[in-house]
Design a protein around this motif. Structure first.
Motif, PDB file in Angstrom:
ATOM      1  N   THR A  13     -51.855 -11.596 -21.284  1.00 55.87           N
ATOM      2  CA  THR A  13     -51.552 -10.444 -22.109  1.00 55.87           C
ATOM      3  C   THR A  13     -52.358 -10.469 -23.395  1.00 55.87           C
ATOM      4  O   THR A  13     -52.310 -11.445 -24.151  1.00 55.87           O
ATOM      5  CB  THR A  13     -50.051 -10.428 -22.494  1.00 55.87           C
ATOM      6  OG1 THR A  13     -49.263 -10.606 -21.328  1.00 55.87           O
ATOM      7  CG2 THR A  13     -49.684  -9.121 -23.163  1.00 55.87           C
ATOM      8  N   PHE A  63     -46.980  -4.753 -28.779  1.00 52.01           N
ATOM      9  CA  PHE A  63     -47.502  -4.185 -27.537  1.00 52.01           C
ATOM     10  C   PHE A  63     -48.548  -5.122 -26.960  1.00 52.01           C
ATOM     11  O   PHE A  63     -49.374  -5.680 -27.686  1.00 52.01           O
ATOM     12  CB  PHE A  63     -48.117  -2.811 -27.808  1.00 52.01           C
ATOM     13  CG  PHE A  63     -48.795  -2.195 -26.613  1.00 52.01           C
ATOM     14  CD1 PHE A  63     -48.052  -1.625 -25.587  1.00 52.01           C
ATOM     15  CD2 PHE A  63     -50.178  -2.199 -26.510  1.00 52.01           C
ATOM     16  CE1 PHE A  63     -48.670  -1.067 -24.485  1.00 52.01           C
ATOM     17  CE2 PHE A  63     -50.806  -1.637 -25.409  1.00 52.01           C
ATOM     18  CZ  PHE A  63     -50.050  -1.068 -24.397  1.00 52.01           C
ATOM     19  N   VAL A  82     -51.106  -5.831 -23.226  1.00 48.15           N
ATOM     20  CA  VAL A  82     -51.624  -5.334 -21.953  1.00 48.15           C
ATOM     21  C   VAL A  82     -52.603  -6.360 -21.400  1.00 48.15           C
ATOM     22  O   VAL A  82     -53.273  -7.074 -22.155  1.00 48.15           O
ATOM     23  CB  VAL A  82     -52.321  -3.964 -22.145  1.00 48.15           C
ATOM     24  CG1 VAL A  82     -53.490  -4.071 -23.111  1.00 48.15           C
ATOM     25  CG2 VAL A  82     -52.763  -3.385 -20.801  1.00 48.15           C
ATOM     26  N   GLY A 131     -52.195  -5.262 -13.028  1.00 46.79           N
ATOM     27  CA  GLY A 131     -52.085  -5.348 -14.471  1.00 46.79           C
ATOM     28  C   GLY A 131     -50.669  -5.110 -14.931  1.00 46.79           C
ATOM     29  O   GLY A 131     -49.777  -4.782 -14.139  1.00 46.79           O
ATOM     30  N   LEU A 180     -48.169  -3.896 -18.612  1.00 49.53           N
ATOM     31  CA  LEU A 180     -47.985  -3.407 -19.973  1.00 49.53           C
ATOM     32  C   LEU A 180     -46.642  -3.930 -20.482  1.00 49.53           C
ATOM     33  O   LEU A 180     -45.648  -3.894 -19.755  1.00 49.53           O
ATOM     34  CB  LEU A 180     -47.976  -1.878 -20.022  1.00 49.53           C
ATOM     35  CG  LEU A 180     -49.209  -1.135 -19.502  1.00 49.53           C
ATOM     36  CD1 LEU A 180     -48.922   0.359 -19.432  1.00 49.53           C
ATOM     37  CD2 LEU A 180     -50.405  -1.399 -20.408  1.00 49.53           C
ATOM     38  N   LEU A 206     -43.916  -3.865 -23.941  1.00 44.39           N
ATOM     39  CA  LEU A 206     -43.540  -3.297 -25.235  1.00 44.39           C
ATOM     40  C   LEU A 206     -42.253  -3.954 -25.700  1.00 44.39           C
ATOM     41  O   LEU A 206     -41.300  -4.089 -24.932  1.00 44.39           O
ATOM     42  CB  LEU A 206     -43.329  -1.788 -25.121  1.00 44.39           C
ATOM     43  CG  LEU A 206     -42.821  -1.061 -26.380  1.00 44.39           C
ATOM     44  CD1 LEU A 206     -43.901  -1.066 -27.464  1.00 44.39           C
ATOM     45  CD2 LEU A 206     -42.407   0.361 -26.044  1.00 44.39           C
ATOM     46  N   LEU A 222     -41.292  -3.760 -19.510  1.00 41.88           N
ATOM     47  CA  LEU A 222     -42.453  -4.351 -18.836  1.00 41.88           C
ATOM     48  C   LEU A 222     -42.752  -3.515 -17.598  1.00 41.88           C
ATOM     49  O   LEU A 222     -41.847  -3.218 -16.810  1.00 41.88           O
ATOM     50  CB  LEU A 222     -42.153  -5.804 -18.433  1.00 41.88           C
ATOM     51  CG  LEU A 222     -43.130  -6.492 -17.466  1.00 41.88           C
ATOM     52  CD1 LEU A 222     -44.486  -6.676 -18.121  1.00 41.88           C
ATOM     53  CD2 LEU A 222     -42.567  -7.827 -16.997  1.00 41.88           C
ATOM     54  N   THR A 224     -45.454  -3.363 -14.298  1.00 43.26           N
ATOM     55  CA  THR A 224     -46.515  -4.056 -13.554  1.00 43.26           C
ATOM     56  C   THR A 224     -46.889  -3.272 -12.304  1.00 43.26           C
ATOM     57  O   THR A 224     -46.067  -2.526 -11.752  1.00 43.26           O
ATOM     58  CB  THR A 224     -46.083  -5.474 -13.138  1.00 43.26           C
ATOM     59  OG1 THR A 224     -45.012  -5.393 -12.182  1.00 43.26           O
ATOM     60  CG2 THR A 224     -45.625  -6.281 -14.338  1.00 43.26           C
TER      61      THR A 224
END
Length: 289
Positions: A106, A118, A120, A159, A161, A163, A176, A178
């Motif tokens: 990340t 945040f 990614v 991938g 993300l 927050l 989360l 994915t």
């Protein structure tokens, strides 16, 4: 044996709670950050997920995951290796073994001190499972790919993300997301001509999380994972509410919790209607305050 595991877990939970009485203030200071998946700290977690009420299948599933997180500059690496006990619908037996190793890197796009964080980055699954589907039907298609699989027969890439919002000391929340797909060829399955089948995994997951601080390291929580297997049309959407305890011993913050989860919607063979998610999490502050 399954009951023994939970008895041991609760015993550890209660023992640490008693030991924490001299560390109340430290635990209170660390509570808001204890559930932060983007915390700039070394961490080690052991997670347990007991699943029952399986659609179209008797018995239960048990997943135990070992997870380590290591920050390197602005990158937070998170490695996970699960072990699984999965029920086999073909003969009502079970299979136990390793699942697929997962690595997630990340990039922390915000400051570690920001109340809104945040991240990614890429995610990869390696085919390390010790039991995989080999049963195939006409044309090489799987008769029931839930039957003996503890993982995929190929690599998966994707991938994620993340927050995390901690503007309030009383309430933190985030999520989360994915998505992964299979790459290359299936290492086990072939068609009628003996040719390897292409990997066809197409998986997504959404994990909302929310934490209500009660004071003195106690909190209410929820972190269900909504799973979507687009290839096999299998979906599971649970909701959860549980209890957790954060305590600080020396430079290590322990976070212990148990969280019942109920599925509000599920589709496909082997999807659980009820599960118990619990964990022992450790964050290592070292020289950090």
């Amino acid at each position: 044996m399954r009951s023994l595991k939970f008895i041991v877990l609760f015993s550890v939970f209660l023992s640490f709670s008693l030991l924490a009485q001299d560390e109340k203030s430290g635990a209170a200071d660390a509570s808001a950050n204890a559930n932060n998946p983007l915390a700039d700290l070394k961490a080690f977690n052991i997670q347990f997920n007991y699943q029952t009420g399986l659609t179209g299948v008797d018995g239960m599933n048990m997943v135990t995951s070992f997870r380590y997180a290591q920050p390197v500059g602005k990158i937070l690496f998170r490695a996970t290796l699960p072990t699984l006990t999965v029920n086999r619908p073909s003969d009502n037996s079970s299979v136990t073994g390793l699942g697929d190793f997962n690595l997630f890197a990340t990039y922390l796009a915000t400051s570690s001190s920001s109340p809104v964080q945040f991240g990614v980055g890429p995610m990869v699954f390696a085919p390390t499972s010790t039991a995989v589907s080999t049963v195939s039907g006409p044309g090489g298609s799987l008769v029931n790919n839930y039957d003996v699989s503890l993982g995929a027969n190929n690599w998966q890439v994707g991938g994620a993300l993340v927050l995390f919002i901690a503007k309030s000391k009383m309430f933190q929340w985030g999520g989360l997301v994915t998505w992964t797909v299979g790459v290359g060829e299936d290492s086990e399955l072939t068609d009628n001509q003996g040719n390897a089948l292409d990997a066809d995994e197409n998986l997504a997951a959404i994990q909302p999380f929310y934490f209500f601080q009660l004071g003195k390291g106690n909190y209410l929580r929820g972190a269900p994972i909504w799973t979507m297997d687009f290839t096999n049309s299998k979906y599971n959407f649970p909701i959860g509410i549980g209890y957790g305890k954060v305590l600080k011993l020396g430079s290590t913050v322990f976070n212990l919790f148990i969280e019942p989860q109920y599925a509000v919607y599920s589709q496909g063979v082997g999807q659980s209607s009820f599960q118990i998610f619990s964990s022992i999490n450790m964050q290592f502050y070292g020289g950090k305050k």
